[in-house]
Design a protein around this motif. Structure first.
Motif, mmCIF file in Angstrom:
data_model
loop_
_atom_site.group_PDB
_atom_site.id
_atom_site.type_symbol
_atom_site.label_atom_id
_atom_site.label_comp_id
_atom_site.label_asym_id
_atom_site.label_seq_id
_atom_site.Cartn_x
_atom_site.Cartn_y
_atom_site.Cartn_z
ATOM 1 N N ALA A 179 0.693 -1.051 -0.253
ATOM 2 C CA ALA A 179 -0.137 0.116 0.169
ATOM 3 C C ALA A 179 0.477 1.003 0.228
ATOM 4 O O ALA A 179 1.768 0.780 0.575
ATOM 5 N N TYR A 180 0.853 2.178 -0.812
ATOM 6 C CA TYR A 180 0.791 3.132 -1.091
ATOM 7 C C TYR A 180 0.299 4.555 -1.189
ATOM 8 O O TYR A 180 -0.455 4.807 -1.050
ATOM 9 N N LEU A 181 0.924 5.525 -0.138
ATOM 10 C CA LEU A 181 0.183 6.981 0.343
ATOM 11 C C LEU A 181 0.718 7.657 -1.037
ATOM 12 O O LEU A 181 1.614 8.196 -1.103
ATOM 13 N N ALA A 182 -0.302 8.586 -1.400
ATOM 14 C CA ALA A 182 0.211 9.531 -2.278
ATOM 15 C C ALA A 182 -0.438 11.020 -2.222
ATOM 16 O O ALA A 182 -2.065 10.971 -2.366
ATOM 17 N N VAL A 183 -0.317 11.615 -2.665
ATOM 18 C CA VAL A 183 -0.856 13.400 -2.885
ATOM 19 C C VAL A 183 -0.647 13.421 -4.573
ATOM 20 O O VAL A 183 -0.247 13.484 -5.417
ATOM 21 N N VAL A 184 -2.204 13.213 -4.649
ATOM 22 C CA VAL A 184 -2.326 13.690 -6.347
ATOM 23 C C VAL A 184 -3.495 14.997 -5.916
ATOM 24 O O VAL A 184 -3.801 15.687 -5.574
ATOM 25 N N TRP A 185 -2.852 15.581 -7.666
ATOM 26 C CA TRP A 185 -3.729 16.662 -8.130
ATOM 27 C C TRP A 185 -5.225 16.816 -8.130
ATOM 28 O O TRP A 185 -5.673 15.717 -8.834
ATOM 29 N N GLY A 186 -6.345 17.006 -7.752
ATOM 30 C CA GLY A 186 -7.667 17.173 -7.738
ATOM 31 C C GLY A 186 -8.267 16.244 -7.053
ATOM 32 O O GLY A 186 -7.641 15.110 -5.833
ATOM 33 N N GLU A 227 -8.675 11.372 2.520
ATOM 34 C CA GLU A 227 -8.903 12.993 2.820
ATOM 35 C C GLU A 227 -8.175 13.678 0.937
ATOM 36 O O GLU A 227 -7.891 13.922 0.410
ATOM 37 N N ARG A 228 -9.236 15.295 1.411
ATOM 38 C CA ARG A 228 -8.822 16.094 0.741
ATOM 39 C C ARG A 228 -8.885 17.870 0.735
ATOM 40 O O ARG A 228 -9.328 17.978 1.841
ATOM 41 N N CYS A 229 -8.257 17.898 0.274
ATOM 42 C CA CYS A 229 -7.543 19.197 0.239
ATOM 43 C C CYS A 229 -8.395 20.509 -0.995
ATOM 44 O O CYS A 229 -7.973 20.625 -1.524
ATOM 45 N N GLY A 230 -9.814 20.368 -0.139
ATOM 46 C CA GLY A 230 -10.999 21.063 -1.654
ATOM 47 C C GLY A 230 -10.788 20.464 -2.396
ATOM 48 O O GLY A 230 -10.761 18.856 -2.267
ATOM 49 N N ASP A 231 -10.683 20.856 -3.888
ATOM 50 C CA ASP A 231 -10.783 20.583 -4.879
ATOM 51 C C ASP A 231 -9.241 20.445 -5.908
ATOM 52 O O ASP A 231 -9.194 20.129 -6.815
ATOM 53 N N THR A 232 -8.705 20.705 -4.687
ATOM 54 C CA THR A 232 -7.098 21.141 -5.513
ATOM 55 C C THR A 232 -6.343 19.790 -5.868
ATOM 56 O O THR A 232 -5.677 19.460 -6.766
ATOM 57 N N VAL A 279 -1.059 27.011 0.192
ATOM 58 C CA VAL A 279 -0.811 25.667 -0.473
ATOM 59 C C VAL A 279 -1.193 25.528 -2.032
ATOM 60 O O VAL A 279 -0.380 24.510 -2.152
ATOM 61 N N LYS A 280 -1.423 26.278 -2.637
ATOM 62 C CA LYS A 280 -0.814 25.620 -4.115
ATOM 63 C C LYS A 280 0.478 25.909 -4.535
ATOM 64 O O LYS A 280 0.936 25.245 -5.307
ATOM 65 N N ARG A 281 1.008 27.068 -3.806
ATOM 66 C CA ARG A 281 2.409 27.463 -3.767
ATOM 67 C C ARG A 281 2.514 25.467 -3.507
ATOM 68 O O ARG A 281 4.182 25.624 -3.912
ATOM 69 N N MET A 324 -1.675 21.141 3.749
ATOM 70 C CA MET A 324 -2.212 20.393 2.851
ATOM 71 C C MET A 324 -4.105 21.158 3.896
ATOM 72 O O MET A 324 -5.213 20.912 4.236
ATOM 73 N N GLY A 325 -3.788 21.371 5.089
ATOM 74 C CA GLY A 325 -4.712 20.611 6.265
ATOM 75 C C GLY A 325 -5.101 19.290 6.585
ATOM 76 O O GLY A 325 -6.709 18.981 6.914
#
Length: 332
Positions: A179-186, A227-232, A279-281, A324-325
């Motif tokens: 299992a991997y943890l990943a941060v993805v766009w969207g 978890e999500r960081c808005g739609d970002t 956050v986006k930066r 990202m919170g």
């Protein structure tokens, strides 16, 4: 018989007789290039070093056709034996048969062109000495599987041939838990599901992998949004059912949600480093693919006991989640 070597260390081989038509590519080339073994030719094919007029051919079992001309590119010669180097390792578990390591981002697993030393193998040779399994060959002693240079996290290494064979069999029958943890766009939709699509060498760039319409190897990645960081962006867990090169990175890019920081498969789709949103930066400036091998489970090849290991996120990804919170999930 058409066979010529060009100035760029490549060999051209043409299909010339009816008897050759329909043969497996690796068998055909082995028959024509007698100085190279079939296993060596198979490895070159899988590395994208064999192509025809349509581009790379990465399936050793592909059937050759009348009139095809293949170009076999020969990599430069490498040293036969890596040197032992006293490089610190984070050992999660070790016994007489195997060792489980937590690899930092930035470390290459084994020597290769462009990375001749300072690899995990160099460190293992110093740590384990002559006890490493020899099945992987002199360049990859003990190596059963790999994770990318800029991916952090867990991998297991065999210390003898019995352990190597047992672990390899589990990877082959997909009984290894990864299992991997990943941060993805969207935010992927649906929030949990499976991504299927054969993976092979890209026709546009043989150094890259891609989801291909024909050929390639079957690949399946299961994912769920944690978890999500808005739609970002979002934090997701990916579980591998197969283990193809760059599988998670390629599958998520194909789904439209490339990994944050992935300069090869999708960084251009992310936010600008100059964004006014902190956050986006921060996401746009992340210097590597945000991917961590968090969980590894397998049956011990000697005792038969089921083992499972967890790895906390390294500092850079933990800080990314903080901005990202988003909370880091904990292992069981």
């Amino acid at each position: 018989m058409t066979q010529s070597k060009s100035h760029d260390d490549s060999i051209e081989v043409a299909v010339e007789t009816e008897a050759e038509i329909g043969h497996r590519l690796d068998r055909f080339l082995a028959g024509r290039l007698g100085r190279m073994s079939r296993s060596r030719i198979k490895a070159l094919i899988e590395q994208g070093m064999v192509g025809d007029a349509d581009g790379p051919v990465d399936d050793p079992a592909a059937k050759v056709r009348a009139g095809q001309i293949f170009r076999v590119t020969l990599p430069p010669p490498e040293e036969a034996q890596p040197d032992a180097q006293n490089i610190p390792l984070t050992v999660v578990y070790e016994d007489a048969d195997l060792i489980v390591l937590d690899k930092p981002a930035g470390m290459v697993v084994h020597p290769a062109p462009g990375n001749p030393d300072s690899t995990l193998v160099n460190a293992l040779l110093a740590h384990c000495g002559d006890s490493l399994s020899g099945i992987g060959g002199v360049r990859r002693p003990g190596i059963v599987h790999r994770i990318d240079k800029d991916t952090s996290g867990l991998l297991v290494v065999a210390k003898n041939d019995r352990a190597h064979a047992g672990l390899t069999a589990q990877f082959a029958d997909h009984s290894i838990d990864r299992a991997y943890l990943a941060v993805v766009w969207g935010v992927p939709l649906p929030p949990a599901g499976a991504i299927e699509g054969n993976i092979g060498r890209s026709n546009r760039d043989r150094k890259k992998m891609a989801v291909v319409a024909s050929g390639g190897k079957t690949a399946l990645t299961r994912y769920r949004v944690l978890e999500r960081c808005g739609d970002t962006a979002s934090l997701i867990e990916c579980r591998l059912q197969t283990g193809r090169t760059h599988q998670i990175r390629v599958h998520l890019t194909a789904k439209g949600h490339p990994l944050v920081g992935d300069s090869v498969y999708g960084r251009s789709r992310g936010a600008s480093r100059q964004s006014n949103d902190i956050v986006k930066r921060t996401l746009g400036a992340f210097p590597r693919q945000a991917l961590h091998a968090r969980e590894l489970g397998f049956e011990h090849p000697n005792t038969g006991k089921r083992l499972i290991f967890y790895s906390d996120l390294p500092g850079d990804m933990a800080e990314l989640l903080r901005v990202m919170g988003v909370n880091e999930p904990k292992g069981n």
